[in-house]
Design a protein around this motif. Sequence first.
Motif, PDB file in Angstrom:
ATOM      1  N   VAL A 121     -26.691 -13.435 -31.470  1.00 50.61           N
ATOM      2  CA  VAL A 121     -26.703 -11.972 -31.422  1.00 50.61           C
ATOM      3  C   VAL A 121     -25.377 -11.479 -30.871  1.00 50.61           C
ATOM      4  O   VAL A 121     -24.827 -12.064 -29.931  1.00 50.61           O
ATOM      5  N   VAL A 122     -24.862 -10.415 -31.442  1.00 49.45           N
ATOM      6  CA  VAL A 122     -23.757  -9.682 -30.833  1.00 49.45           C
ATOM      7  C   VAL A 122     -24.330  -8.393 -30.269  1.00 49.45           C
ATOM      8  O   VAL A 122     -25.130  -7.714 -30.923  1.00 49.45           O
ATOM      9  N   ALA A 123     -23.963  -8.080 -29.026  1.00 52.33           N
ATOM     10  CA  ALA A 123     -24.551  -6.928 -28.320  1.00 52.33           C
ATOM     11  C   ALA A 123     -23.440  -5.989 -27.871  1.00 52.33           C
ATOM     12  O   ALA A 123     -23.035  -6.006 -26.704  1.00 52.33           O
ATOM     13  N   PRO A 124     -22.937  -5.150 -28.766  1.00 50.52           N
ATOM     14  CA  PRO A 124     -21.833  -4.252 -28.383  1.00 50.52           C
ATOM     15  C   PRO A 124     -22.312  -3.064 -27.559  1.00 50.52           C
ATOM     16  O   PRO A 124     -23.395  -2.524 -27.781  1.00 50.52           O
ATOM     17  N   SER A 125     -21.489  -2.673 -26.619  1.00 53.13           N
ATOM     18  CA  SER A 125     -21.705  -1.395 -25.932  1.00 53.13           C
ATOM     19  C   SER A 125     -21.125  -0.296 -26.817  1.00 53.13           C
ATOM     20  O   SER A 125     -20.905  -0.489 -28.018  1.00 53.13           O
ATOM     21  N   PHE A 126     -20.858   0.853 -26.255  1.00 51.47           N
ATOM     22  CA  PHE A 126     -20.417   2.016 -27.024  1.00 51.47           C
ATOM     23  C   PHE A 126     -19.235   1.659 -27.931  1.00 51.47           C
ATOM     24  O   PHE A 126     -18.218   1.140 -27.478  1.00 51.47           O
ATOM     25  N   THR A 127     -19.384   1.949 -29.225  1.00 50.70           N
ATOM     26  CA  THR A 127     -18.367   1.621 -30.219  1.00 50.70           C
ATOM     27  C   THR A 127     -17.994   2.876 -30.999  1.00 50.70           C
ATOM     28  O   THR A 127     -18.863   3.679 -31.347  1.00 50.70           O
ATOM     29  N   ALA A 128     -16.720   3.039 -31.257  1.00 52.10           N
ATOM     30  CA  ALA A 128     -16.222   4.242 -31.935  1.00 52.10           C
ATOM     31  C   ALA A 128     -16.530   4.174 -33.428  1.00 52.10           C
ATOM     32  O   ALA A 128     -15.778   3.582 -34.209  1.00 52.10           O
ATOM     33  N   THR A 129     -17.650   4.751 -33.821  1.00 50.33           N
ATOM     34  CA  THR A 129     -18.049   4.803 -35.227  1.00 50.33           C
ATOM     35  C   THR A 129     -18.510   6.214 -35.555  1.00 50.33           C
ATOM     36  O   THR A 129     -18.554   7.096 -34.688  1.00 50.33           O
TER      37      THR A 129
ATOM     38  N   THR B   9     -19.560   1.116 -43.495  1.00 45.47           N
ATOM     39  CA  THR B   9     -18.873   1.889 -42.462  1.00 45.47           C
ATOM     40  C   THR B   9     -18.949   1.158 -41.126  1.00 45.47           C
ATOM     41  O   THR B   9     -19.682   0.173 -40.968  1.00 45.47           O
ATOM     42  N   GLY B  10     -18.199   1.655 -40.148  1.00 40.32           N
ATOM     43  CA  GLY B  10     -18.317   1.206 -38.775  1.00 40.32           C
ATOM     44  C   GLY B  10     -18.089  -0.277 -38.575  1.00 40.32           C
ATOM     45  O   GLY B  10     -17.173  -0.887 -39.133  1.00 40.32           O
ATOM     46  N   ILE B  11     -18.932  -0.881 -37.745  1.00 41.73           N
ATOM     47  CA  ILE B  11     -18.826  -2.303 -37.427  1.00 41.73           C
ATOM     48  C   ILE B  11     -18.955  -3.150 -38.685  1.00 41.73           C
ATOM     49  O   ILE B  11     -18.235  -4.136 -38.866  1.00 41.73           O
ATOM     50  N   GLY B  12     -19.867  -2.757 -39.575  1.00 42.38           N
ATOM     51  CA  GLY B  12     -20.064  -3.522 -40.800  1.00 42.38           C
ATOM     52  C   GLY B  12     -18.824  -3.561 -41.663  1.00 42.38           C
ATOM     53  O   GLY B  12     -18.420  -4.617 -42.145  1.00 42.38           O
ATOM     54  N   ALA B  13     -18.195  -2.405 -41.864  1.00 40.44           N
ATOM     55  CA  ALA B  13     -16.986  -2.347 -42.689  1.00 40.44           C
ATOM     56  C   ALA B  13     -15.855  -3.148 -42.045  1.00 40.44           C
ATOM     57  O   ALA B  13     -15.097  -3.848 -42.737  1.00 40.44           O
ATOM     58  N   ALA B  14     -15.720  -3.054 -40.728  1.00 39.09           N
ATOM     59  CA  ALA B  14     -14.688  -3.833 -40.031  1.00 39.09           C
ATOM     60  C   ALA B  14     -14.932  -5.323 -40.206  1.00 39.09           C
ATOM     61  O   ALA B  14     -13.982  -6.110 -40.344  1.00 39.09           O
ATOM     62  N   THR B  15     -16.200  -5.731 -40.231  1.00 37.55           N
ATOM     63  CA  THR B  15     -16.541  -7.142 -40.409  1.00 37.55           C
ATOM     64  C   THR B  15     -16.248  -7.595 -41.832  1.00 37.55           C
ATOM     65  O   THR B  15     -15.730  -8.695 -42.054  1.00 37.55           O
ATOM     66  N   VAL B  16     -16.578  -6.757 -42.802  1.00 37.96           N
ATOM     67  CA  VAL B  16     -16.247  -7.084 -44.196  1.00 37.96           C
ATOM     68  C   VAL B  16     -14.742  -7.277 -44.352  1.00 37.96           C
ATOM     69  O   VAL B  16     -14.275  -8.231 -44.984  1.00 37.96           O
TER      70      VAL B  16
ATOM     71  N   PHE C 234     -21.463   7.101 -36.005  1.00 38.44           N
ATOM     72  CA  PHE C 234     -22.679   7.367 -35.247  1.00 38.44           C
ATOM     73  C   PHE C 234     -22.385   7.935 -33.863  1.00 38.44           C
ATOM     74  O   PHE C 234     -23.202   8.655 -33.287  1.00 38.44           O
ATOM     75  N   THR C 235     -21.234   7.593 -33.307  1.00 32.93           N
ATOM     76  CA  THR C 235     -20.942   7.971 -31.915  1.00 32.93           C
ATOM     77  C   THR C 235     -19.892   9.063 -31.793  1.00 32.93           C
ATOM     78  O   THR C 235     -19.475   9.394 -30.682  1.00 32.93           O
ATOM     79  N   LYS C 236     -19.456   9.636 -32.911  1.00 33.56           N
ATOM     80  CA  LYS C 236     -18.352  10.592 -32.870  1.00 33.56           C
ATOM     81  C   LYS C 236     -18.648  11.817 -32.014  1.00 33.56           C
ATOM     82  O   LYS C 236     -17.731  12.429 -31.452  1.00 33.56           O
ATOM     83  N   ASN C 237     -19.921  12.195 -31.911  1.00 33.42           N
ATOM     84  CA  ASN C 237     -20.259  13.378 -31.118  1.00 33.42           C
ATOM     85  C   ASN C 237     -20.330  13.089 -29.616  1.00 33.42           C
ATOM     86  O   ASN C 237     -20.455  14.012 -28.811  1.00 33.42           O
ATOM     87  N   LEU C 238     -20.252  11.814 -29.241  1.00 37.96           N
ATOM     88  CA  LEU C 238     -20.352  11.432 -27.838  1.00 37.96           C
ATOM     89  C   LEU C 238     -19.061  10.854 -27.277  1.00 37.96           C
ATOM     90  O   LEU C 238     -18.941  10.698 -26.063  1.00 37.96           O
ATOM     91  N   ILE C 239     -18.120  10.555 -28.149  1.00 39.50           N
ATOM     92  CA  ILE C 239     -16.952   9.799 -27.699  1.00 39.50           C
ATOM     93  C   ILE C 239     -16.118  10.588 -26.692  1.00 39.50           C
ATOM     94  O   ILE C 239     -15.509  10.003 -25.790  1.00 39.50           O
ATOM     95  N   HIS C 240     -16.109  11.916 -26.797  1.00 43.22           N
ATOM     96  CA  HIS C 240     -15.341  12.721 -25.830  1.00 43.22           C
ATOM     97  C   HIS C 240     -15.886  12.541 -24.413  1.00 43.22           C
ATOM     98  O   HIS C 240     -15.131  12.511 -23.437  1.00 43.22           O
ATOM     99  N   PHE C 241     -17.210  12.412 -24.296  1.00 43.73           N
ATOM    100  CA  PHE C 241     -17.816  12.196 -22.982  1.00 43.73           C
ATOM    101  C   PHE C 241     -17.429  10.828 -22.439  1.00 43.73           C
ATOM    102  O   PHE C 241     -17.086  10.681 -21.258  1.00 43.73           O
TER     103      PHE C 241
END
Length: 297
Positions: A201-209, A28-35, A211-218
């Motif tokens: 290292v890759v250091a992403p800030s807030f990413t729409a996955t 899922t998320g970043i990993g799935a996008a990378t795959v 894990f973050t679905k409950n915070l993305i509206h903010f």
Amino acid sequence: MSAIDIAPDSPVFSDVRGKVVILTGGATGIGAATVRLLNEHGAIVSFLDVNRAVGEELAAELGDNVHFFHGSVTTWEDQLKVFEWTVERYGRVDIVLANAGIDEVVEDAFADNFDESGKLQAPTLIVLDVTLRGVIFTVKLALSYFRRLKIRGSIVATGSAASYLDTPGIPVYNGAKHGVIGLVRSLRDSLKEEGLIRANVVAPSFTATSFTKNLIHFWKREGLPINEPVEVARAILFLAVNPDYHGKSLYVAAGTYTELEGSILATQEQWLGKQNTAWVNLRKAKNLKMGKPEDNV
């Protein structure tokens, strides 16, 4: 700080064609996008994840060059089987992406929980185990296989903006992600001396996955930068194949890319002091010459 241009159709991505890649946390998320991005550019991918249903679905969708393994990065045997199978099947592994991680929502380590007798219970620290201990396992396996097979291998660990920032509310995740950047920094000089293996290292800030679905509206309400997973995946792939990058870290925010480690090193005398910097550099040089860890006491 140095801004980096990574276009969606960057020609450097073609260098991954035919490469054998192992990735953790790929369902899922970043990993799935990378795959998906690796597969799109012709790589062979083995990925590990605890989410069996979604992992199997992704592998079936992408075809014969993508292989899913069910397991946890916290279990050495689960990670080992991915490396063993992949090397037995393809004879090599070229790129290892230590991506798996979980955030603080699974446990508040500093909330008090008591057993039936009223005794304060220890936290499980599952966030630390997945997000740092699992990365250490992955990096250990990568180094071992690269060295034994004499491969010019590449490691990319997924850190976070939390690798650098004092992010409130997620102290264990923050500590773990600081650990990820510390791990790669500690390997930077010794791997350079070996001359075969790169680590970044890759250091992403807030990413729409998920894990973050409950915070993305903010985030949207406040107009803060939001990454799409594929934008982070591009940074991972860029670091994985670009031979000019070693011991670097790409901060990703709303699809922009900034290299951080070069500027931190370049300004070391400013924040550590000239004399202290000279001592540190002398100590590092001596330890590299001796080929053994330093005594930090």
